[in-house]
Structures are given as structure tokens and as C-alpha cells.
Design an enzyme around this catalytic site. Structure first.
Site, PDB file in Angstrom:
ATOM      1  CG  LEU A 169      -1.997  -1.090   1.293  1.00 44.31           C
ATOM      2  CD1 LEU A 169      -2.937  -0.845   2.426  1.00 44.31           C
ATOM      3  CD2 LEU A 169      -2.689  -1.166  -0.140  1.00 44.31           C
TER       4      LEU A 169
ATOM      5  CG  HIS B 171      -5.784  25.088  20.090  1.00 43.16           C
ATOM      6  ND1 HIS B 171      -6.851  24.186  19.236  1.00 43.16           N
ATOM      7  CD2 HIS B 171      -6.486  26.517  19.556  1.00 43.16           C
ATOM      8  CE1 HIS B 171      -7.717  24.950  18.531  1.00 43.16           C
ATOM      9  NE2 HIS B 171      -7.384  26.198  18.558  1.00 43.16           N
TER      10      HIS B 171
END
Length: 462
Positions: A182, A441
Site C-alpha cells: 500500500l 492548540h
């Protein structure tokens, strides 16, 4: 000849790491390697060159599909395949020379050539016989094929040949829907090949979380890879420039063929121990060709150890490295340890796949009561900003104790994100411990925290 405390046979990730750790622990060390460069399959024709091509082809994909969305206008880049291969080779050279520098720094003798073990405590390379109090076998693995398929590394190739094709094939058939197939299939699809993956089983990436399998295959199909599942390849007829793959569908026994310019055989790997003379010494070998060892990586013959792909367990470079360090500790008279329950696995496609610990299927089979916390990257601001909102984080924890049992990630940076959970599992952390840890964040890592929150009262951004 010099008397060595340790001779390591093989300079791949397991072997060179074992040699360096032995030297650091004060042992007079040599390493036997037949390649012209150190690093084994991984650095020369495996992990590192494939990641270079994955990176290059991903940049092409970004230029073709996402640059204009971000206001980066201009003609799409063309592919200079020769230059891309040169870039790949430069990456390999930089890494292998780095290992050579580390050998010199740690005063490790590199014995060039192929090794055999004529007797306990003896390693023969060419006409020379070297004495060693301990021998560590780290000879790795080689590509395995299937009946009716002969690899010529030109038209019918293993991963080695797939990394140095003279041109990008128009049609590529990949036999096997595991990690190698893959990853390399993704590379050539991005570069313009028509890629068809033929897999014997009914799902891709055997052994992984079933939900990850389904999501991953759906995304790869969306990217343009074709899949023929439940198909047993019968034979590959190859000429100098073309190949025809004949397969039979298991569900109805019907037979069909595929035309290809190149066929990549990605049906797994097998231990490589040819020429070592282990059987004559009495070293026990399993029916699968793996060297049998005890809990301290010692074989049935005292003073001979084995690590990495030649022994039981997943054929992963980092597993071999862990065993190399631990085995060196044992040889030096210390306590070496590998936690086989916390060895991550990663597929470096886009998106990446990463997994550690138990799957839901395993926990159900073992009768373990568990809870699953899941969070989609579509709820992660950073992922959406860079067009990588597909996928999710799934965290599995014990239903009673909340202890983390496993984690499965499909999404951006998964191969790096998984290590937060590896550390958590090493320390016996709970899902709540992860959930209560402040995450910066905006970062992809917030998705891991949200999955941990979902194991409790619920994710915030779901």
C-alpha cells in the site's frame, strides 16, 4: 585475529544498534556486514528510501490538489523521475554514512563480507576466522514470493526493485494489501500509475483494527487505487517489458487476468539465515524459518543470540532496535527488557495509520470488558486547515480500571501521535490521565486527548 567480546552479524537496525550498545557498555565489538554500506535493508532498500519517495510524491499531490485552494497559483510541477531517484539515493547515503561515523566513534570494527559460524565462539568471513565470546545474529529478512511468481527485479519486482524502476509504469499490479504494497502503491498512484491491488484476504492490512481497515480502504479507493479482494494469484507471465497476472476469486472460483507493466510482489518477508551454518551447530529453527530464542534472546546454543526479523514477532525495524539494545545489555551482564505489548506499527501513506496495543477484535476474543473513545479529525481545527480531516483516533481502555489497552489512529501525523499513547501504556496510565493532560492548540495531538475524553464523559469538540 583479535579476540572480541561480541561479534554482531548484520548491520541493519537491530545489528548496528546492538553493536553500538555493546561498545557503549565497554565490550570489544565487531560487526559483520556484506553490503558496501551499513544500515541493512531498512536504510538501503526499505524504510528510508520508501519514505523519501512517499514524501516526494505527497508534495506532488499537494501541488496538484491543494496549492490552488491556498492561493498558490502556477503551473503544476512535472516529475523528473531520474532526479527523484537521485534525491532518494542522497537520503540513503546520508543515513548510511551516519551509521559508519557512529561505528568509528564507538570503535566498532566493521568486518566486510559474509559470515558463517563454523563453531561456537567462531565467526568466519572469507578465509579469516574471528574469535568471539558472544555472537549476535541480526541478519534480517528477505522478500518472500508465492508459487507461480518469479521475481526478476525488472518486471516482477520486490520492494527492492520497486524503489529503482527505470521509469514510472503506466500500469502497476500490487500483489498483497499489506504495509509495503500500500505504501509503494500510493507512491506510484500519485506519480500517475494505474494501480491495482490484488489481495487474497477480504480485508487490507491483516491484523489491524477492523474499523481502521474499512476506513483506510475507502480512502485509498477515493485516491484512485483499485482493489481486487479475495483473489488468489495463480501465476504471473512476464516478458521483458510486460506481465500478465492470473488470479482466481475465492468466492466463486472464477479466473481472470490483469495486464501490467510492472508487478510488485508484496506478500511478506521471511527470515534470512542462509549460509550461517546454524543447523549444523544445533541452533533450533522453527517451521517458519525463525531462530528460536529464550526470554534473553539466546538461542539453544550458549553464547549465540538472535534478534530482529530472524526471530519471532513483527518484522519492524524499531522492534529489532529494541531487541538489539536489550540483547546487548544481557550480554554485558545487565538486565535487558523489551515490552512486546507496546510496539507501535505505522503505515506511512496519506493519511498515516498507527496502532499500538490491543484491537477491539482481540479484546472481544479475549473476553476483556473495555470502553472505546473515538474522535474524528473533522473535529480537529489543525487537520481541517491542512485538508487532512479524514480519519479518527480510537482509544481503548479497560472498562473497570480505565487503563489504556490500545490505540488506533488513521489521520495526519499518526505515526508521531501514537507515541503519546505508547508512553502512557508504559507507565500504566488511564484514559483519564491522557484526558487531563493539557495539549497545545492547535495541534493534531488534540484529537488524541479528545478520544481519551470520549472514554469518559465525552469529547468536547464532537
Amino acid at each position: 585475529m583479535a579476540q572480541y567480546d561480541v561479534i554482531v552479524i548484520g548491520a541493519g537496525p537491530g545489528g548496528y544498534v546492538a553493536a553500538i550498545r555493546c561498545a557503549q557498555l565497554g565490550l570489544k565489538t565487531a560487526c559483520v556486514e556484506s553490503r558496501d554500506t551499513l544500515g541493512g535493508t531498512c536504510l538501503n532498500v526499505g524504510c528510508i528510501p520508501s519514505k523519501a519517495l512517499l514524501h516526494a510524491s505527497h508534495q506532488l499531490h499537494e501541488a496538484e490538489h491543494n496549492f490552488a485552494k491556498m492561493g498558490l497559483k502556477g503551473k503544476s510541477p512535472s516529475v523528473d523521475w531520474k532526479q527523484m531517484l537521485s534525491y532518494k539515493d542522497e537520503v540513503v547515503a546520508g543515513n548510511t554514512k551516519g551509521i559508519e561515523f557512529l561505528f568509528k566513534k564507538n570503535k566498532i570494527d566493521w568486518i566486510k563480507g559474509r559470515a558463517s559460524i563454523p563453531a561456537t565462539g567462531k565467526v568466519q568471513v572469507g578465509d579469516d576466522i574471528h574469535d568471539a565470546k558472544n555472537i549476535i545474529v541480526a541478519t534480517g529478512s528477505e522478500a518472500s514470493s508465492i508459487p507461480g511468481v518469479k521475481i526478476d527485479e525488472k518486471v516482477v519486482v520486490s520492494s527492492t526493485g520497486a524503489l529503482e524502476l527505470p521509469k514510472i509504469p503506466k500500469k502497476l499490479v500490487v500483489i498483497g494489501a499489506g504495509v509495503i504494497g500500500l505504501e509503494l502503491g500510493s507512491v506510484y498512484k500519485r506519480l500517475g500509475s494505474e494501480v491495482t491491488v490484488v489481495e487474497f484476504l477480504d480485508q487490507i492490512t491483516p491484523g489491524m483494527d477492523a474499523e481502521v481497515q474499512r476506513t483506510f480502504q475507502r480512502i485509498l479507493k477515493k485516491q484512485g487505487l483499485d482493489f481486487i479482494m479475495g483473489a488468489a494469484v495463480q501465476k504471473v507471465d512476464a516478458t521483458k517489458t510486460k506481465a500478465k497476472v492470473t488470479y482466481k476469486l475465492r468466492k466463486d472460483d472464477s479466473e481472470a487476468t490483469l495486464d501490467a507493466d510492472v508487478v510488485l510482489v508484496a506478500t511478506g518477508r521471511k527470515p534470512y539465515t542462509d549460509g550461517l551454518g546454524l543447523e549444523a551447530l544445533g541452533v533450533e529453527i522453527s517451521p517458519r524459518g525463525q531462530i528460536k530464542t529464550d526470554d534473553h534472546w539466546q538461542t539453544s546454543v550458549k553464547g549465540i543470540y538472535a534478534i530482529g526479523d530472524v526471530i519471532d514477532g513483527p518484522m519492524l525495524a524499531h522492534k529489532a532496535e529494541d531487541e538489539g539494545m536489550a540483547c546487548a545489555e544481557v550480554v554485558a551482564g545487565k538486565a535487558g527488557h523489551v515490552n512486546y505489548g507496546v510496539i507501535p506499527g505505522v503505515i506511512y501513506t496519506a493519511p498515516e495509520i498507527a496502532t499500538v496495543g490491543k484491537t477491539e477484535e482481540q479484546l472481544k476474543q479475549e473476553g476483556v470488558a473495555y470502553k472505546a473513545g473515538k474522535f474524528s479529525f473533522m473535529g480537529n481545527a489543525r487537520a481541517k486547515a491542512v485538508f487532512q480531516g479524514e480519519g479518527f483516533v480510537k482509544l481503548l481502555a479497560d472498562a473497570e480500571t480505565d487503563r489504556v489497552l490500545g490505540c488506533h489512529i488513521i489521520g495526519p501525523g499518526a505515526g508521531d501521535l501514537i507515541h503519546e499513547i505508547c508512553v502512557a501504556m508504559e507507565f500504566g496510565a488511564s484514559a483519564e490521565d491522557v484526558a487531563l493532560t493539557c495539549h497545545a492548540h492547535p495541534t493534531f495531538s488534540e484529537a488524541v486527548r479528545e478520544a481519551a475524553l470520549a472514554c469518559g464523559d465525552g469529547a468536547i469538540h464532537a
